[in-house]
Design a protein around this motif. Structure first.
Motif, PDB file in Angstrom:
ATOM      1  N   VAL A   1       0.651  -1.497   0.475  1.00 56.96           N
ATOM      2  CA  VAL A   1       0.027   0.145   0.298  1.00 56.96           C
ATOM      3  C   VAL A   1       0.951   0.761  -0.076  1.00 56.96           C
ATOM      4  N   THR A   2      -0.087   2.423  -0.543  1.00 55.39           N
ATOM      5  CA  THR A   2       1.430   3.637  -0.556  1.00 55.39           C
ATOM      6  C   THR A   2       1.674   4.214   0.837  1.00 55.39           C
ATOM      7  N   ASP A   3       0.377   4.404   2.034  1.00 52.52           N
ATOM      8  CA  ASP A   3       1.139   5.010   3.262  1.00 52.52           C
ATOM      9  C   ASP A   3      -0.462   4.330   4.381  1.00 52.52           C
ATOM     10  N   PRO A   4       0.313   4.410   5.566  1.00 53.91           N
ATOM     11  CA  PRO A   4      -0.978   3.605   6.073  1.00 53.91           C
ATOM     12  C   PRO A   4      -2.363   4.264   6.073  1.00 53.91           C
ATOM     13  N   GLU A   5      -2.950   5.019   5.819  1.00 51.62           N
ATOM     14  CA  GLU A   5      -4.115   5.970   5.635  1.00 51.62           C
ATOM     15  C   GLU A   5      -4.693   4.501   4.801  1.00 51.62           C
ATOM     16  N   GLN A   6      -4.090   4.249   3.378  1.00 48.53           N
ATOM     17  CA  GLN A   6      -4.626   3.910   2.400  1.00 48.53           C
ATOM     18  C   GLN A   6      -5.008   2.391   3.480  1.00 48.53           C
ATOM     19  N   ALA A   7      -3.938   1.765   4.086  1.00 48.93           N
ATOM     20  CA  ALA A   7      -3.794   0.538   4.872  1.00 48.93           C
ATOM     21  C   ALA A   7      -5.897   0.813   5.898  1.00 48.93           C
ATOM     22  N   LEU A   8      -5.184   1.678   6.381  1.00 51.84           N
ATOM     23  CA  LEU A   8      -6.822   1.789   7.386  1.00 51.84           C
ATOM     24  C   LEU A   8      -8.070   1.656   6.650  1.00 51.84           C
ATOM     25  N   ALA A   9      -7.645   2.581   5.310  1.00 50.86           N
ATOM     26  CA  ALA A   9      -9.314   1.868   4.425  1.00 50.86           C
ATOM     27  C   ALA A   9      -9.334   0.322   3.681  1.00 50.86           C
ATOM     28  N   LEU A  10      -8.273   0.120   3.911  1.00 51.84           N
ATOM     29  CA  LEU A  10      -8.029  -1.880   3.551  1.00 51.84           C
ATOM     30  C   LEU A  10      -8.469  -2.438   4.244  1.00 51.84           C
ATOM     31  N   LEU A  11      -8.381  -2.298   5.814  1.00 53.42           N
ATOM     32  CA  LEU A  11      -8.598  -3.270   6.885  1.00 53.42           C
ATOM     33  C   LEU A  11     -10.506  -2.830   6.143  1.00 53.42           C
TER      34      LEU A  11
ATOM     35  N   MET B   1       3.049  -2.835   8.231  1.00 53.53           N
ATOM     36  CA  MET B   1       5.215  -2.731   8.418  1.00 53.53           C
ATOM     37  C   MET B   1       5.738  -1.774   7.339  1.00 53.53           C
ATOM     38  N   ALA B   2       6.444  -0.512   7.885  1.00 59.66           N
ATOM     39  CA  ALA B   2       7.160   0.258   6.919  1.00 59.66           C
ATOM     40  C   ALA B   2       7.950   0.008   5.849  1.00 59.66           C
ATOM     41  N   ALA B   3       8.205   0.793   4.791  1.00 56.46           N
ATOM     42  CA  ALA B   3       9.547  -0.773   3.708  1.00 56.46           C
ATOM     43  C   ALA B   3      10.943  -0.424   4.429  1.00 56.46           C
ATOM     44  N   ASP B   4      11.261   0.441   4.982  1.00 54.56           N
ATOM     45  CA  ASP B   4      12.263   0.183   5.299  1.00 54.56           C
ATOM     46  C   ASP B   4      12.769  -1.326   6.729  1.00 54.56           C
ATOM     47  N   THR B   5      11.234  -1.355   7.724  1.00 57.25           N
ATOM     48  CA  THR B   5      11.177  -2.388   8.674  1.00 57.25           C
ATOM     49  C   THR B   5      11.387  -3.472   7.871  1.00 57.25           C
ATOM     50  N   LEU B   6      10.695  -3.420   6.658  1.00 61.38           N
ATOM     51  CA  LEU B   6      10.590  -4.798   5.433  1.00 61.38           C
ATOM     52  C   LEU B   6      11.892  -5.402   4.994  1.00 61.38           C
TER      53      LEU B   6
ATOM     54  N   ASN C   1       3.404  -1.916   4.103  1.00 64.75           N
ATOM     55  CA  ASN C   1       3.155  -3.354   3.444  1.00 64.75           C
ATOM     56  C   ASN C   1       2.130  -3.794   4.954  1.00 64.75           C
ATOM     57  N   ALA C   2       0.819  -4.349   4.207  1.00 64.61           N
ATOM     58  CA  ALA C   2      -0.399  -5.186   5.197  1.00 64.61           C
ATOM     59  C   ALA C   2      -0.455  -6.905   5.520  1.00 64.61           C
ATOM     60  N   LEU C   3      -0.034  -6.992   6.162  1.00 58.84           N
ATOM     61  CA  LEU C   3      -0.303  -9.024   5.724  1.00 58.84           C
ATOM     62  C   LEU C   3      -1.195  -9.208   7.040  1.00 58.84           C
ATOM     63  N   ILE C   4      -2.353  -9.890   6.510  1.00 60.08           N
ATOM     64  CA  ILE C   4      -3.539 -10.095   6.350  1.00 60.08           C
ATOM     65  C   ILE C   4      -4.215 -11.573   6.678  1.00 60.08           C
ATOM     66  N   GLU C   5      -4.397 -11.766   7.432  1.00 61.72           N
ATOM     67  CA  GLU C   5      -5.377 -13.314   7.794  1.00 61.72           C
ATOM     68  C   GLU C   5      -6.619 -13.692   7.789  1.00 61.72           C
ATOM     69  N   ILE C   6      -7.152 -13.831   7.302  1.00 60.99           N
ATOM     70  CA  ILE C   6      -9.182 -14.285   6.967  1.00 60.99           C
ATOM     71  C   ILE C   6      -9.110 -15.879   8.065  1.00 60.99           C
TER      72      ILE C   6
END
Length: 482
Positions: free
Chosen positions: A229-239, A256-261, A282-287
């Motif tokens: 994803v592009t940023d945390p705002e997009q990550a939250l919208a994805l959630l 997770m930010a790109a530098d940590t990855l 990046n987002a890690l998602i589990e269903i």
């Protein structure tokens, strides 16, 4: 500080095996998991039963000996490290490691405090159930410690923290009395709830000896995806999109930010870039689905939800794990984030929460503010976006010489810590989301906590532990001389 006669009094309770004086055996338990805090203790008490814990506590009261309860010693805030002056004894619950029962019909497990989390996972799995709390230290963290710190982990989004999973507690109080509250009662209106007081109390008002824990149905089908994803705002919208698409079966949503990855990929053997596109976040998602779930399988649900997310512009790139091995590889990268961050050199590590709606803003603005305020330092975060909790690291300027590395931590760390904590509080957040206060955060807890809460914490401590013998110097700030 501790006389031979005092040690003999404790030895008489549990026998020779119940008191460890061998310095080589004691040494690993005198410092915290991060190696930041070091203490001293003449011995480790190793009770095997709740009755022995109670007898040891009564003896400690008679002799005025402080006790430091300790489980797996995985505290991230120095919460289980004895004082440096050797005035206290460590009381370890590791020998109390029996799973007393697993009730499949009631979905309950009764465990002693020293049961290691991964062992409970295995026992529940054999019974066709699971205990839905997991974290990186699952191979050493114990049930008593997890309760005493109200541990969180990666499944809080769906199942809550340890507080939500504890149905009953057995504990020894500072006067040596045994609180037998282990029955899993859905309704109990007998005044103050000691169970809730003991959860998250860090061993300052009671030593947890056993607990009734809520189990969940075993996972019958799961899907795990790594999403750019592009940023945390997009990550939250994805959630929020995923929750709307698949309902309450979203078990984990980590960011997770790109530098940590990049750190993970550089230092953790066997890891590789999960998706073709390198994205800023990046987002890690589990269903997860249990056997009773109707309709499409987890993979199909994940695929359909992500396809819709692509159409809405909520995803840059994504990969759904093709099998269990790949799913575990995805999770390994998330669970190795702390290790990878440590490999980058000295850093200030924060475990914070803010209201979920404000978390994306915090993740971006706090990093930018720190880097502007402290030139040469770098900052980023990773963690549990879905429950408003991230692990935020401010890395010291790299290189040798004054003002770099460990020297920066020593000279500037306190100022930077206050700066970050002030940012957290300004957004209505907490400086301790899941690691506790321990001794590392006790001064900041006192500085930033409203008087009403501080006074209540101190009053509870005084009422239940008037002699201050349970885990001294942790969680409860001393009242100011004024």
């Amino acid at each position: 500080m501790i006389s031979a006669a005092t040690l003999d009094a404790f030895r008489a309770i549990a026998g020779p095996k119940g008191l460890i004086e061998d310095r080589d055996l004691i040494a690993p338990w005198l410092e915290d998991w991060r190696g930041k805090y070091h203490g001293e203790a003449a011995a480790i008490l190793m009770p095997r039963t709740t009755a022995e814990v109670a007898a040891m506590v009564r003896t400690a009261n008679d002799l005025g000996v402080p006790l430091v309860p300790q489980g797996g010693n995985t505290s991230m805030v120095g919460g289980a490290t004895p004082p440096v002056d050797g005035s206290a004894l460590i009381l370890s619950t590791r020998a109390m490691n029996h799973i007393r029962s697993i009730d499949i019909a009631a979905n309950l497990a009764i465990c002693e405090a020293g049961v290691i989390l991964s062992n409970l996972h295995e026992a529940a799995e054999k019974a066709g159930r699971r205990f839905p709390l997991s974290l990186g230290a699952k191979g050493s963290a114990t049930i008593g410690g997890l309760i005493s710190t109200n541990a969180g982990g990666t499944q809080v989004l769906r199942h809550g923290t340890m507080r939500a999973l504890v149905e009953g507690i057995e504990a020894v109080l500072p006067d040596g009395a045994i609180h037998n509250g282990i029955a899993a009662l859905k309704k109990d209106n007998r005044g103050y709830d000691l169970k809730q007081l003991l959860i998250g109390a860090e061993g300052t008002i009671g030593i947890v000896t056993a607990a009734s824990l809520r189990l969940a149905p075993a996972i019958a089908d799961r899907a795990v995806a790594w999403v750019g994803v592009t940023d945390p705002e997009q990550a939250l919208a994805l959630l929020r999109h995923m929750e709307a698409q698949v309902g309450p079966v979203v078990e984990g949503f980590e960011v997770m930010a790109a530098d940590t990855l990049r750190f993970v990929l550089d230092v953790i053997p066997g890891t590789r870039q999960p998706i073709e596109t390198v994205t800023p976040w990046n987002a890690l998602i589990e269903i997860d689905l249990d056997a009773a779930a109707d309709g499409p399988g987890a993979h199909d649900r994940m695929e359909a939800a992500l396809a819709a997310a692509f159409e809405r512009g909520l995803v840059v790139d994504a990969a759904i794990a093709a099998n269990e091995a790949q799913a575990e590889q995805f999770w390994r990268m998330r669970e190795s984030a702390s290790e990878a961050e440590r490999s980058q050199g000295p850093a200030l590590q924060f475990d914070v929460s803010v209201p979920i709606a404000l978390m994306p803003r915090f993740m971006v603005e706090a990093a930018a503010a720190c880097e502007a305020r402290f030139p040469g330092a770098t900052a980023s975060s990773f963690g549990h976006l879905g429950d408003g909790n991230v692990h935020y690291h401010v890395r010291a300027p790299q290189g040798e010489g004054p003002g770099r590395g460990a020297d920066w931590i020593a000279t500037t760390g306190a100022e930077a810590t206050r700066f970050v904590n002030d940012l957290v509080v300004s957004m209505g957040g907490s400086i301790s989301a899941e690691h506790g206060i321990g001794q590392m955060k006790i001064d900041e807890f006192a500085r930033l906590t409203a008087p009403a809460q501080l006074n209540a914490v101190r009053a509870i401590k005084r009422a239940l532990d008037p002699h201050g013998l349970f885990n001294p110097g942790k969680l409860v700030p001393l009242a100011s001389a004024s």
